[in-house]
Motif scaffolding. Structure first.
Motif, mmCIF file in Angstrom:
data_model
loop_
_atom_site.group_PDB
_atom_site.id
_atom_site.type_symbol
_atom_site.label_atom_id
_atom_site.label_comp_id
_atom_site.label_asym_id
_atom_site.label_seq_id
_atom_site.Cartn_x
_atom_site.Cartn_y
_atom_site.Cartn_z
ATOM 1 N N THR A 94 0.822 -1.209 0.000
ATOM 2 C CA THR A 94 0.000 0.000 0.000
ATOM 3 C C THR A 94 0.855 1.258 0.000
ATOM 4 O O THR A 94 2.021 1.237 0.381
ATOM 5 C CB THR A 94 -0.926 0.044 1.237
ATOM 6 N N PHE A 95 0.240 2.334 -0.451
ATOM 7 C CA PHE A 95 0.787 3.674 -0.239
ATOM 8 C C PHE A 95 -0.376 4.565 0.186
ATOM 9 O O PHE A 95 -1.539 4.236 -0.022
ATOM 10 C CB PHE A 95 1.512 4.219 -1.482
ATOM 11 N N THR A 96 -0.060 5.684 0.793
ATOM 12 C CA THR A 96 -1.090 6.553 1.363
ATOM 13 C C THR A 96 -1.206 7.846 0.571
ATOM 14 O O THR A 96 -0.196 8.442 0.185
ATOM 15 C CB THR A 96 -0.755 6.884 2.831
ATOM 16 N N VAL A 97 -2.449 8.256 0.316
ATOM 17 C CA VAL A 97 -2.723 9.553 -0.304
ATOM 18 C C VAL A 97 -3.717 10.292 0.589
ATOM 19 O O VAL A 97 -4.345 9.698 1.461
ATOM 20 C CB VAL A 97 -3.302 9.395 -1.729
ATOM 21 N N THR A 98 -3.848 11.586 0.366
ATOM 22 C CA THR A 98 -4.701 12.408 1.220
ATOM 23 C C THR A 98 -5.755 13.124 0.391
ATOM 24 O O THR A 98 -5.441 13.761 -0.625
ATOM 25 C CB THR A 98 -3.857 13.439 1.987
ATOM 26 N N MET A 99 -7.004 13.019 0.823
ATOM 27 C CA MET A 99 -8.102 13.726 0.174
ATOM 28 C C MET A 99 -7.946 15.238 0.400
ATOM 29 O O MET A 99 -7.218 15.672 1.304
ATOM 30 C CB MET A 99 -9.445 13.249 0.725
ATOM 31 N N GLY A 102 -8.064 16.426 3.863
ATOM 32 C CA GLY A 102 -7.109 15.856 4.809
ATOM 33 C C GLY A 102 -7.326 14.402 5.165
ATOM 34 O O GLY A 102 -6.522 13.813 5.896
ATOM 35 N N LYS A 103 -8.372 13.787 4.679
ATOM 36 C CA LYS A 103 -8.639 12.381 5.005
ATOM 37 C C LYS A 103 -7.627 11.488 4.280
ATOM 38 O O LYS A 103 -7.435 11.594 3.072
ATOM 39 C CB LYS A 103 -10.059 12.015 4.596
ATOM 40 N N ALA A 104 -6.960 10.585 5.055
ATOM 41 C CA ALA A 104 -5.939 9.704 4.477
ATOM 42 C C ALA A 104 -6.564 8.426 3.932
ATOM 43 O O ALA A 104 -7.461 7.847 4.546
ATOM 44 C CB ALA A 104 -4.890 9.360 5.528
ATOM 45 N N LEU A 105 -6.079 7.998 2.768
ATOM 46 C CA LEU A 105 -6.549 6.760 2.149
ATOM 47 C C LEU A 105 -5.348 5.859 1.867
ATOM 48 O O LEU A 105 -4.307 6.327 1.386
ATOM 49 C CB LEU A 105 -7.265 7.051 0.823
ATOM 50 N N ASN A 106 -5.493 4.578 2.156
ATOM 51 C CA ASN A 106 -4.451 3.594 1.840
ATOM 52 C C ASN A 106 -4.824 2.888 0.541
ATOM 53 O O ASN A 106 -5.854 2.220 0.453
ATOM 54 C CB ASN A 106 -4.310 2.574 2.963
ATOM 55 N N ILE A 107 -3.955 3.027 -0.448
ATOM 56 C CA ILE A 107 -4.208 2.460 -1.776
ATOM 57 C C ILE A 107 -3.423 1.162 -1.926
ATOM 58 O O ILE A 107 -2.210 1.126 -1.686
ATOM 59 C CB ILE A 107 -3.803 3.454 -2.882
ATOM 60 N N ILE A 108 -4.113 0.096 -2.318
ATOM 61 C CA ILE A 108 -3.467 -1.204 -2.511
ATOM 62 C C ILE A 108 -2.992 -1.313 -3.962
ATOM 63 O O ILE A 108 -3.724 -0.973 -4.887
ATOM 64 C CB ILE A 108 -4.439 -2.350 -2.193
ATOM 65 N N TYR A 142 -13.677 9.411 -4.622
ATOM 66 C CA TYR A 142 -14.722 10.429 -4.559
ATOM 67 C C TYR A 142 -15.305 10.479 -3.150
ATOM 68 O O TYR A 142 -15.773 9.477 -2.617
ATOM 69 C CB TYR A 142 -15.828 10.112 -5.574
ATOM 70 N N GLU A 143 -15.258 11.666 -2.555
ATOM 71 C CA GLU A 143 -15.808 11.875 -1.226
ATOM 72 C C GLU A 143 -17.225 12.429 -1.367
ATOM 73 O O GLU A 143 -17.430 13.589 -1.747
ATOM 74 C CB GLU A 143 -14.921 12.852 -0.450
ATOM 75 N N LYS A 144 -18.220 11.584 -1.081
ATOM 76 C CA LYS A 144 -19.612 11.920 -1.369
ATOM 77 C C LYS A 144 -20.122 13.116 -0.555
ATOM 78 O O LYS A 144 -20.877 13.950 -1.079
ATOM 79 C CB LYS A 144 -20.494 10.687 -1.117
ATOM 80 N N SER A 145 -19.767 13.201 0.699
ATOM 81 C CA SER A 145 -20.313 14.254 1.558
ATOM 82 C C SER A 145 -19.862 15.649 1.139
ATOM 83 O O SER A 145 -20.603 16.622 1.303
ATOM 84 C CB SER A 145 -19.925 14.005 3.012
ATOM 85 N N LYS A 146 -18.650 15.759 0.571
ATOM 86 C CA LYS A 146 -18.116 17.066 0.194
ATOM 87 C C LYS A 146 -17.922 17.217 -1.308
ATOM 88 O O LYS A 146 -17.473 18.261 -1.772
ATOM 89 C CB LYS A 146 -16.794 17.305 0.926
ATOM 90 N N GLN A 147 -18.233 16.164 -2.052
ATOM 91 C CA GLN A 147 -18.125 16.165 -3.518
ATOM 92 C C GLN A 147 -16.722 16.547 -3.985
ATOM 93 O O GLN A 147 -16.538 17.319 -4.929
ATOM 94 C CB GLN A 147 -19.194 17.080 -4.138
ATOM 95 N N ASN A 148 -15.729 15.985 -3.307
ATOM 96 C CA ASN A 148 -14.328 16.157 -3.694
ATOM 97 C C ASN A 148 -13.868 14.953 -4.504
ATOM 98 O O ASN A 148 -14.278 13.819 -4.237
ATOM 99 C CB ASN A 148 -13.438 16.297 -2.461
ATOM 100 N N SER A 159 -3.532 13.982 -7.139
ATOM 101 C CA SER A 159 -3.853 15.391 -7.380
ATOM 102 C C SER A 159 -5.355 15.611 -7.217
ATOM 103 O O SER A 159 -6.166 14.733 -7.546
ATOM 104 C CB SER A 159 -3.395 15.821 -8.783
ATOM 105 N N ASP A 160 -5.692 16.771 -6.720
ATOM 106 C CA ASP A 160 -7.095 17.154 -6.537
ATOM 107 C C ASP A 160 -7.656 17.596 -7.888
ATOM 108 O O ASP A 160 -7.203 18.586 -8.467
ATOM 109 C CB ASP A 160 -7.162 18.297 -5.514
ATOM 110 N N ILE A 161 -8.631 16.859 -8.420
ATOM 111 C CA ILE A 161 -9.214 17.232 -9.715
ATOM 112 C C ILE A 161 -10.674 17.675 -9.534
ATOM 113 O O ILE A 161 -11.460 17.638 -10.473
ATOM 114 C CB ILE A 161 -9.121 16.095 -10.742
ATOM 115 N N THR A 162 -11.019 18.071 -8.321
ATOM 116 C CA THR A 162 -12.372 18.578 -8.078
ATOM 117 C C THR A 162 -12.628 19.811 -8.938
ATOM 118 O O THR A 162 -11.775 20.704 -9.032
ATOM 119 C CB THR A 162 -12.535 18.965 -6.590
ATOM 120 N N ASN A 163 -13.782 19.845 -9.585
ATOM 121 C CA ASN A 163 -14.175 21.025 -10.354
ATOM 122 C C ASN A 163 -14.671 22.074 -9.348
ATOM 123 O O ASN A 163 -15.827 22.061 -8.935
ATOM 124 C CB ASN A 163 -15.272 20.654 -11.351
ATOM 125 N N THR A 164 -13.772 22.947 -8.938
ATOM 126 C CA THR A 164 -14.080 23.840 -7.815
ATOM 127 C C THR A 164 -14.896 25.069 -8.205
ATOM 128 O O THR A 164 -15.457 25.745 -7.330
ATOM 129 C CB THR A 164 -12.781 24.301 -7.142
#
Length: 266
Positions: A94-99, A102-108, A142-148, A159-164
C-alpha cells in the motif's frame, strides 16, 4: 505277583497282558513328553517376543533428550511440508494519499509485473467511492459528503481534480463551496468513473442553479485537465461500469454507452 511258570496254562495270556500294559505305558509317556516339549517351546517363544518388545520400548525411551529432539525434528519437517503444500498468501502493498480535506486513504497496488497497478482501496469508508481505470495506472477517489475528487496514480502521487468553480456564459464565476453552502442537496460533481484510461465521466446539475430536475454528464480529461459538458442530459442518470461497448450509462431508463470522445452508442 511273580512271573507265571512257563508250564502254566495262563502263561501266554499273562505275558500278552504284560506286553500290552508296557506298550500302553510307553505310549502315554511319549505323549506326555511331546506335550511338554510343545508347551515349553510356546512359553519360550512368548517370553522371547515380550522380552524383545520390552527392550525396544526401553531403548526407545532410554534417552529423553533424544526423544525431544526427534519430536522437534518431526514437527519441523511437518511444518516444512505444510508450507510447501500451502502457498503463502501475498501481503498487500500500500501507499497513502490524502483527500483535499485531509482524510488519508491507503491504496493497494500490485507490482508483480513490470508496471505497478492499483488494485483496490484499503479504507472501508462508506463516504468514499473508488474507481480504477482499465489499465490500473490511475484511480479516482470520490468523497460523497463534500463532492471532492482525487486522482490517484499508481506511482503513489495524487492530485485534486475537483471542479471547484464554474464560469457562466456572461463571465460570472460560481464556486462549489458557496453553491453547496446555499444548497447541500445540489449535485455539483457526483459518481466519477473512468470512460477509458484518460477520461472520467461524472454527473452534475451544472450549468443550472435553479430547481429544475435536469442533470448532465460531464467529462474530465486527465491530459489537458479540462471539464467539458457532453450535453447528455436527463432527469435520472446513472453511471455504471466499463464493458467492451464503453462506459455504461442509463439515462431515464435508457441504457447507452459513452466513449472517451463524448459520443454515445446504443
Amino acid at each position: 505277583m511273580g512271573k507265571p511258570s512257563i508250564f502254566s496254562n495262563r502263561y501266554r495270556k499273562e505275558m500278552r497282558k504284560r506286553r500290552n500294559k508296557t506298550i500302553t505305558i510307553i505310549i502315554v509317556i511319549a505323549i506326555v513328553v511331546i506335550l511338554g516339549i510343545i508347551l515349553i517351546n510356546g512359553s519360550l517363544n512368548n517370553w522371547t517376543k515380550n522380552n524383545f518388545n520390552t527392550k525396544k520400548v526401553s531403548q526407545g525411551n532410554n534417552d529423553p533428550k533424544q526423544n525431544t529432539v526427534s519430536k522437534k525434528d518431526t514437527a519441523a519437517a511437518d511444518e516444512k511440508a505444510k508450507a510447501k503444500e500451502e502457498p503463502q498468501k501475498p501481503v498487500d502493498k500500500t501507499f497513502t494519499v490524502t483527500m483535499p480535506d485531509g482524510k488519508a486513504l491507503n491504496i493497494i497496488y500490485d507490482d508483480s509485473s513490470s508496471a505497478r497497478k492499483i488494485t483496490n482501496i484499503q479504507n472501508q469508508d462508506s463516504d468514499i467511492d473508488f474507481n480504477i481505470n482499465p489499465s490500473g495506472t490511475s484511480a479516482v477517489a470520490y468523497e460523497k459528503s463534500k463532492q471532492n475528487v482525487l486522482l490517484v496514480n499508481a506511482d503513489g502521487t495524487s492530485s485534486d481534480i475537483t471542479n471547484t468553480s464554474y464560469t457562466s456564459s456572461n463571465g460570472t464565476v460560481f464556486s462549489k463551496d458557496s453553491i453547496l453552502a446555499q444548497n447541500n442537496n445540489y449535485i455539483w460533481q457526483q459518481s466519477p468513473k473512468f470512460i477509458d484510461d484518460n477520461n472520467i465521466a461524472y454527473i452534475s446539475q451544472l450549468p443550472w442553479f435553479d430547481n429544475r430536475p435536469s442533470k448532465f454528464i460531464w467529462k474530465y480529461n486527465i491530459k489537458d485537465k479540462t471539464n467539458i459538458n457532453t450535453n447528455i442530459t436527463g432527469t435520472n442518470i446513472q453511471i455504471n461500469n466499463i464493458n467492451n461497448k464503453g462506459l455504461e450509462i442509463v439515462i431515464d431508463n435508457v441504457t447507452q454507452y459513452l466513449k472517451g470522445d463524448g459520443s454515445i452508442a446504443n
